[in-house]
Design a protein around this motif. Structure first.
Motif, mmCIF file in Angstrom:
data_model
loop_
_atom_site.group_PDB
_atom_site.id
_atom_site.type_symbol
_atom_site.label_atom_id
_atom_site.label_comp_id
_atom_site.label_asym_id
_atom_site.label_seq_id
_atom_site.Cartn_x
_atom_site.Cartn_y
_atom_site.Cartn_z
ATOM 1 N N GLN A 7 -42.554 -3.497 -19.916
ATOM 2 C CA GLN A 7 -42.988 -4.401 -20.970
ATOM 3 C C GLN A 7 -42.952 -5.825 -20.436
ATOM 4 O OE1 GLN A 7 -44.005 -3.904 -24.113
ATOM 5 N NE2 GLN A 7 -43.657 -1.715 -24.320
ATOM 6 N N ASN A 8 -43.884 -6.610 -20.850
ATOM 7 C CA ASN A 8 -43.837 -8.032 -20.530
ATOM 8 C C ASN A 8 -42.980 -8.734 -21.564
ATOM 9 O OD1 ASN A 8 -45.569 -7.892 -18.286
ATOM 10 N ND2 ASN A 8 -47.365 -7.883 -19.634
ATOM 11 N N TRP A 9 -42.231 -9.713 -21.131
ATOM 12 C CA TRP A 9 -41.392 -10.499 -22.025
ATOM 13 C C TRP A 9 -41.874 -11.941 -21.974
ATOM 14 C CZ3 TRP A 9 -36.960 -8.783 -24.773
ATOM 15 C CH2 TRP A 9 -36.695 -7.439 -24.601
ATOM 16 N N PRO A 10 -43.006 -12.271 -22.588
ATOM 17 C CA PRO A 10 -43.533 -13.625 -22.498
ATOM 18 C C PRO A 10 -42.662 -14.604 -23.266
ATOM 19 C CG PRO A 10 -44.752 -12.373 -24.125
ATOM 20 C CD PRO A 10 -43.803 -11.410 -23.469
ATOM 21 N N SER A 12 -42.255 -17.009 -25.942
ATOM 22 C CA SER A 12 -43.013 -17.221 -27.169
ATOM 23 C C SER A 12 -42.084 -17.819 -28.204
ATOM 24 C CB SER A 12 -43.581 -15.889 -27.675
ATOM 25 O OG SER A 12 -42.544 -14.962 -27.857
ATOM 26 N N ASP A 18 -42.657 -12.822 -31.462
ATOM 27 C CA ASP A 18 -41.668 -12.306 -30.525
ATOM 28 C C ASP A 18 -42.162 -11.005 -29.900
ATOM 29 O OD1 ASP A 18 -39.835 -14.334 -30.841
ATOM 30 O OD2 ASP A 18 -38.745 -13.337 -32.455
ATOM 31 N N PRO A 19 -41.791 -10.747 -28.646
ATOM 32 C CA PRO A 19 -42.261 -9.526 -27.979
ATOM 33 C C PRO A 19 -41.761 -8.273 -28.680
ATOM 34 C CG PRO A 19 -40.544 -10.595 -26.693
ATOM 35 C CD PRO A 19 -40.916 -11.550 -27.768
ATOM 36 N N ARG A 21 -40.892 -4.266 -28.551
ATOM 37 C CA ARG A 21 -40.455 -3.280 -27.572
ATOM 38 C C ARG A 21 -39.898 -2.078 -28.308
ATOM 39 N NH1 ARG A 21 -36.663 -4.664 -22.294
ATOM 40 N NH2 ARG A 21 -37.480 -3.007 -20.968
ATOM 41 N N ARG A 99 -44.085 -6.926 -37.249
ATOM 42 C CA ARG A 99 -44.718 -8.049 -36.554
ATOM 43 C C ARG A 99 -45.952 -8.609 -37.243
ATOM 44 N NH1 ARG A 99 -40.686 -7.852 -34.344
ATOM 45 N NH2 ARG A 99 -40.219 -8.067 -32.123
ATOM 46 N N ASN A 258 -36.190 -13.414 -29.111
ATOM 47 C CA ASN A 258 -37.035 -14.474 -28.565
ATOM 48 C C ASN A 258 -36.576 -14.825 -27.152
ATOM 49 O OD1 ASN A 258 -37.457 -17.569 -28.096
ATOM 50 N ND2 ASN A 258 -39.026 -16.914 -29.535
#
Length: 394
Positions: A7-10, A12, A18-19, A21, A99, A258
């Protein structure tokens, strides 16, 4: 667990951005197991010593639990394991949670939460009543002392079913019903509803700040009220079973999803350690006025440190901890039902190690026969009643 590459955790901002997962994290399961065992051993050791005598448990174990209580609860604060559970709960709910707008998202969230939490909650409520009745047959006075229950009042059962103890301290103790630790689960259920309401009404651009302002104000007001002074009964409710006392720490867990906030706290971990040590020294040896307010500040520092730990365990794989992770996956049942089983076996004279083994076997059995089927049921209903109709409509 899938590692960081899954998973990407950008970086934000904003809880709607928020990412997301949804994979299982073994590190979090290991932490959940350790926290549940900490709580179980705290009750098990103290009850064995009180009923069976100091020789009933090994000296090192009794000394460890005594040291833990003196260090973390010198003025009757919430057990640190339970505090960590609150932060972890907020983190996990938001990590895989809600989300965006839409009735489908809300309904799916409701199905998942209900079937994950409520069947075991109801079972634990019934188990508390049964445990109290069975233990009372051996020793009514010991059953009352260890369970915090003196009788089974139908109005208290109704209050517990309606989640009133989270809001009103007058029914807090009478709602123990042979299973006092379940009061924290009761508060969490209310927090799940508040979380969904926040997304429905506030978690939009330029409105999200209202959530954090309200949470910050509630914590500041809590510290001020505790500094002013409250009765022991109110303080016990505030620490162990009140929505007011739990909200700031639960939403702190939400904030740790976050990446920017988590990174900021991680960089200041050394400062958190210094602050916790200073507040601990002041609380334990300084005996300052308003000590319970200082304890609340120390709880916040501890909770932030727990958030840093949760985030680290969520991102890194843990190998060779499969058995502990399995206990963590069954940790909800262990926490929710350990009290009636433990005090009943203590009163009937079972050895401490046998009681611990019985608790572990009980939680694994409940996880396999009740929790997992109910989780699958929630997913099935979400798919049939929410996801498929929405897809068809689109």
């Amino acid at each position: 667990m899938a590692g960081r590459s899954a998973q990407n955790w950008p970086v934000s901002s904003g809880i709607t951005a928020d990412p997301l997962r949804t994979n299982r994290a073994d590190g979090i399961d290991v932490l959940r197991a350790l926290l549940a065992l900490w709580v179980v051993l705290t009750h098990l050791v103290s009850w064995c010593v009180a009923v069976q005598g100091p020789a009933a448990v090994p000296r090192w174990l009794a000394a460890t639990m005594s040291f833990s209580g003196n260090l973390f609860q010198p003025v009757g604060e919430l057990h640190p394991g339970v505090l960590a559970f609150i932060v972890l709960s907020g983190y996990c709910i938001h990590r895989a949670g809600l989300r965006g707008p839409g009735a489908g998202a809300m309904t799916g969230y409701a199905f998942r939460r209900f079937f994950r939490i409520m069947p075991v909650y109801y079972l634990a409520t019934v188990a508390g009543v049964i445990g109290f009745v069975v233990a009372s047959r051996q020793s009514p006075s010991l059953a009352a002392m260890l369970s915090g229950t003196h009788d089974i009042n139908p109005s208290c059962v109704a209050a517990k079913a309606l989640f009133l103890p989270a809001l009103y301290p007058g029914v807090y103790e009478c709602s123990f019903l042979g299973n006092a630790p379940l009061a924290t689960v009761l508060v969490e259920v209310v927090l799940y509803v508040i979380y969904a309401a926040a997304f429905a009404g506030l978690a939009w651009p330029r409105r999200e700040a209202a959530i954090w302002v309200a949470v910050g104000f509630l914590f500041a007001a809590s510290v001020a009220i505790l500094a002013w002074g409250v009765s022991p009964g109110i303080y016990g409710w505030w620490q162990n079973g009140s929505l007011i006392g739990f909200v700031p720490y639960w939403w702190l867990g939400v904030a740790f999803v976050n990446p920017a906030f988590a990174a900021m706290c991680r960089r200041r971990l050394w400062l958190l350690a210094v602050a916790w040590a200073a507040l601990t020294a002041l609380l334990m040896w300084g005996h300052p006025p308003g000590g319970i307010a200082i304890a609340e500040l120390r709880k916040l520092v501890f909770a932030i440190g727990i958030g840093v730990l949760i985030r680290a365990l969520d991102q890194d794989e843990l190998k060779g901890w499969g058995a502990v992770a399995l206990i963590g996956r069954a940790g909800y049942g262990l926490y929710a039902l350990h009290a009636p089983l433990t005090y009943t076996l203590v009163i009937y004279g079972a050895p401490w190690w046998g009681i611990l083994v019985a608790n572990l076997l009980m939680c694994l059995a409940i996880h396999r026969t009740i929790e997992r089927p109910m989780i699958r049921c929630g997913r099935f209903l979400r798919e049939r009643l929410v996801a498929r109709p929405l897809a068809a409509g689109a």
